[in-house]
Design a protein around this motif. Structure first.
Motif, PDB file in Angstrom:
ATOM      1  N   ASN A   1       0.848  -1.180   0.000  1.00  0.00           N
ATOM      2  CA  ASN A   1       0.000   0.000   0.000  1.00  0.00           C
ATOM      3  C   ASN A   1       0.887   1.234   0.000  1.00  0.00           C
ATOM      4  O   ASN A   1       1.986   1.238   0.571  1.00  0.00           O
ATOM      5  N   GLY A   2       0.417   2.270  -0.644  1.00  0.00           N
ATOM      6  CA  GLY A   2       1.141   3.532  -0.634  1.00  0.00           C
ATOM      7  C   GLY A   2       0.259   4.585   0.003  1.00  0.00           C
ATOM      8  O   GLY A   2      -0.403   4.343   1.022  1.00  0.00           O
ATOM      9  N   ILE A   3       0.204   5.751  -0.617  1.00  0.00           N
ATOM     10  CA  ILE A   3      -0.746   6.775  -0.166  1.00  0.00           C
ATOM     11  C   ILE A   3      -2.157   6.235  -0.310  1.00  0.00           C
ATOM     12  O   ILE A   3      -3.049   6.525   0.484  1.00  0.00           O
TER      13      ILE A   3
ATOM     14  N   PHE B   1      -4.994  -1.174   4.853  1.00  0.00           N
ATOM     15  CA  PHE B   1      -5.125   0.232   4.478  1.00  0.00           C
ATOM     16  C   PHE B   1      -6.209   0.904   5.318  1.00  0.00           C
ATOM     17  O   PHE B   1      -7.292   0.346   5.505  1.00  0.00           O
ATOM     18  N   ALA B   2      -5.922   2.108   5.813  1.00  0.00           N
ATOM     19  CA  ALA B   2      -6.870   2.849   6.655  1.00  0.00           C
ATOM     20  C   ALA B   2      -7.768   3.713   5.777  1.00  0.00           C
ATOM     21  O   ALA B   2      -7.410   4.828   5.390  1.00  0.00           O
ATOM     22  N   TYR B   3      -8.942   3.175   5.445  1.00  0.00           N
ATOM     23  CA  TYR B   3      -9.894   3.897   4.600  1.00  0.00           C
ATOM     24  C   TYR B   3     -10.637   4.969   5.408  1.00  0.00           C
ATOM     25  O   TYR B   3     -10.780   4.866   6.629  1.00  0.00           O
ATOM     26  N   SER B   4     -11.145   5.966   4.705  1.00  0.00           N
ATOM     27  CA  SER B   4     -11.960   6.988   5.360  1.00  0.00           C
ATOM     28  C   SER B   4     -13.291   6.383   5.787  1.00  0.00           C
ATOM     29  O   SER B   4     -13.787   5.411   5.185  1.00  0.00           O
TER      30      SER B   4
ATOM     31  N   THR C   1     -13.552  11.235   1.507  1.00  0.00           N
ATOM     32  CA  THR C   1     -12.472  10.352   1.073  1.00  0.00           C
ATOM     33  C   THR C   1     -11.104  11.027   1.194  1.00  0.00           C
ATOM     34  O   THR C   1     -10.978  12.241   1.058  1.00  0.00           O
ATOM     35  N   LYS C   2     -10.092  10.215   1.454  1.00  0.00           N
ATOM     36  CA  LYS C   2      -8.724  10.727   1.529  1.00  0.00           C
ATOM     37  C   LYS C   2      -8.132  10.919   0.139  1.00  0.00           C
ATOM     38  O   LYS C   2      -7.079  11.539  -0.013  1.00  0.00           O
TER      39      LYS C   2
END
Length: 204
Positions: free
Chosen positions: A92-94, A112-115, A144-145
């Motif tokens: 995972n990246g940004i 991954f840390a989702y919004s 969303t990020k």
């Protein structure tokens, strides 16, 4: 001295009266028959779609996918590589790794840390959801990020989705929508008329 002053004052006054008269005449000329605001502002240019009339209705994603080019989608995806990896097992990246995204539940890639807003969307990354997301991530999940503004061109979005599908998903593409029922009806009119001809002849 007084005569010279009176003469000068007379010329100045006369010039002012003439200027005022010309101003009034020119105003009447240029505004003649233009008391009302035009019903339609500006000029029409052939081949340019008016923003007032709206652009042509976009084809459904199923039809666009039928004509999509994954190679072009890969080229467009180059814009995404600064935030996403797409190879199998990629980190995972940004943004999250996107391998095998098509058909997966929304906001489900491990690690991954989702919004919270994207988590609330639910469902799967099907063709329609991916199309909406790529058009405007903020419209689908306001918090969303993802900072990407989106792809306004429908064909370009279809190309990207077709490419994503080749990267670990490989789902069969949806069937393109059939021709409109109205067109089918028009094609059937001559046959209907012909089939009714013998009945009409028999009644005679």
């Amino acid at each position: 001295m007084d005569d010279r002053f009176n003469t000068t004052a007379g010329w100045v006054l006369g010039a002012g009266i003439i200027a005022l008269g010309l101003s009034s005449i020119s105003g009447r000329y240029f505004h003649a028959d233009k008391q009302h605001r035009p019903e339609k502002m500006g000029y029409e240019i052939a081949g340019v779609v008016s923003s007032e009339g709206g652009a042509a209705k976009e084809e459904p994603i199923e039809a666009r996918l039928a004509a999509a080019d994954p190679a072009k989608g890969e080229a467009t995806f180059a814009k995404c590589k600064s935030c996403h990896t797409i190879d199998a097992g990629g980190a995972n990246g940004i943004g999250p790794n996107l391998n095998g995204t098509v058909g997966k539940p929304v906001a489900s890639h491990p690690g991954f840390a989702y919004s919270d807003d994207l988590k609330k969307v639910g469902g799967k990354w099907d063709w329609t959801n991916l199309d909406h997301w790529l058009k405007s991530p903020k419209a689908m999940a306001a918090g969303t990020k993802m900072t990407f503004a989106g792809l306004s061109d429908g064909a370009e979005r279809a190309n990207v989705i077709a490419y994503l599908n080749t990267q670990g998903s490989n789902l069969p593409l949806p069937a393109a929508p059939k021709a409109e029922a109205a067109d089918a009806g028009k094609e059937g009119e001559p046959a209907a008329a012909a089939s009714g001809a013998p009945e009409a002849a028999a009644k005679k």
